[in-house]
Design a protein around this motif. Sequence first.
Motif, PDB file in Angstrom:
ATOM      1  N   UNK A 141      23.192  -3.057  -2.849  1.00 33.27           N
ATOM      2  CA  UNK A 141      22.601  -3.099  -4.193  1.00 33.27           C
ATOM      3  C   UNK A 141      21.373  -3.996  -4.301  1.00 33.27           C
ATOM      4  N   UNK A 142      20.961  -4.650  -3.214  1.00 37.78           N
ATOM      5  CA  UNK A 142      19.848  -5.593  -3.263  1.00 37.78           C
ATOM      6  C   UNK A 142      18.819  -5.258  -2.191  1.00 37.78           C
ATOM      7  N   UNK A 143      17.536  -5.223  -2.611  1.00 36.60           N
ATOM      8  CA  UNK A 143      16.439  -4.912  -1.696  1.00 36.60           C
ATOM      9  C   UNK A 143      15.290  -5.877  -1.952  1.00 36.60           C
ATOM     10  N   UNK A 144      14.613  -6.316  -0.916  1.00 38.34           N
ATOM     11  CA  UNK A 144      13.435  -7.184  -1.029  1.00 38.34           C
ATOM     12  C   UNK A 144      12.215  -6.419  -0.523  1.00 38.34           C
ATOM     13  N   UNK A 145      11.059  -6.663  -1.147  1.00 32.39           N
ATOM     14  CA  UNK A 145       9.811  -6.063  -0.695  1.00 32.39           C
ATOM     15  C   UNK A 145       8.792  -7.154  -0.416  1.00 32.39           C
ATOM     16  N   UNK A 146       8.070  -6.983   0.677  1.00 27.93           N
ATOM     17  CA  UNK A 146       6.960  -7.857   1.045  1.00 27.93           C
ATOM     18  C   UNK A 146       5.716  -6.974   1.028  1.00 27.93           C
ATOM     19  N   UNK A 147       4.717  -7.341   0.218  1.00 28.31           N
ATOM     20  CA  UNK A 147       3.554  -6.477   0.028  1.00 28.31           C
ATOM     21  C   UNK A 147       2.267  -7.292   0.119  1.00 28.31           C
ATOM     22  N   UNK A 148       1.285  -6.742   0.825  1.00 28.85           N
ATOM     23  CA  UNK A 148      -0.065  -7.295   0.848  1.00 28.85           C
ATOM     24  C   UNK A 148      -0.997  -6.313   0.168  1.00 28.85           C
ATOM     25  N   UNK A 149      -1.853  -6.797  -0.731  1.00 28.11           N
ATOM     26  CA  UNK A 149      -2.743  -5.934  -1.500  1.00 28.11           C
ATOM     27  C   UNK A 149      -4.191  -6.238  -1.187  1.00 28.11           C
ATOM     28  N   UNK A 150      -5.010  -5.202  -1.243  1.00 33.98           N
ATOM     29  CA  UNK A 150      -6.464  -5.335  -1.139  1.00 33.98           C
ATOM     30  C   UNK A 150      -7.053  -4.449  -2.213  1.00 33.98           C
ATOM     31  N   UNK A 151      -7.890  -5.028  -3.076  1.00 30.45           N
ATOM     32  CA  UNK A 151      -8.455  -4.250  -4.163  1.00 30.45           C
ATOM     33  C   UNK A 151      -9.871  -4.721  -4.455  1.00 30.45           C
ATOM     34  N   UNK A 152     -10.808  -3.818  -4.434  1.00 28.09           N
ATOM     35  CA  UNK A 152     -12.173  -4.109  -4.845  1.00 28.09           C
ATOM     36  C   UNK A 152     -12.475  -3.252  -6.066  1.00 28.09           C
ATOM     37  N   UNK A 153     -12.723  -3.855  -7.229  1.00 33.12           N
ATOM     38  CA  UNK A 153     -12.968  -3.062  -8.438  1.00 33.12           C
ATOM     39  C   UNK A 153     -14.265  -2.280  -8.370  1.00 33.12           C
ATOM     40  N   UNK A 154     -14.450  -1.444  -9.338  1.00 31.21           N
ATOM     41  CA  UNK A 154     -15.612  -0.581  -9.418  1.00 31.21           C
ATOM     42  C   UNK A 154     -16.868  -1.424  -9.564  1.00 31.21           C
ATOM     43  N   UNK A 155     -17.775  -1.343  -8.558  1.00 35.23           N
ATOM     44  CA  UNK A 155     -19.017  -2.101  -8.581  1.00 35.23           C
ATOM     45  C   UNK A 155     -20.200  -1.151  -8.553  1.00 35.23           C
ATOM     46  N   UNK A 156     -21.104  -1.223  -9.509  1.00 35.08           N
ATOM     47  CA  UNK A 156     -22.352  -0.448  -9.385  1.00 35.08           C
ATOM     48  C   UNK A 156     -23.258  -1.078  -8.326  1.00 35.08           C
ATOM     49  N   UNK A 157     -23.965  -0.251  -7.595  1.00 31.36           N
ATOM     50  CA  UNK A 157     -24.946  -0.767  -6.628  1.00 31.36           C
ATOM     51  C   UNK A 157     -26.326  -0.347  -7.055  1.00 31.36           C
TER      52      UNK A 157
END
Length: 85
Positions: free
Chosen positions: A69-85
């Motif tokens: 009944x118990x679960x653990x999650x290990x997560x790494x995130x990478x996010x670059x928001x919307x950037x105009x160039x």
Amino acid sequence: ELIPEQERHSVFFSGNQDISSHVKAFATGSYSNRDFRGNSEVTGRLQSIASRAEQYSGSIGAAISLSETLQAEIVGLNHLPLFPR
């Protein structure tokens, strides 16, 4: 120009793999871009406008069953928001 020219591209992926009966690895990712081209008359002169926006994101991790009944999650995130160039 009422509706300027736009070009859009997007991709998304998601996957998971059972490492053992108690551990599952997973990953997701996405990419999108938009090119915009148009004309504008701001100061009485016709001007060409062009811009590009890109966005990347992704995560990778593992889910570990600690009990029925118990679960653990290990997560790494990478996010670059919307950037105009």
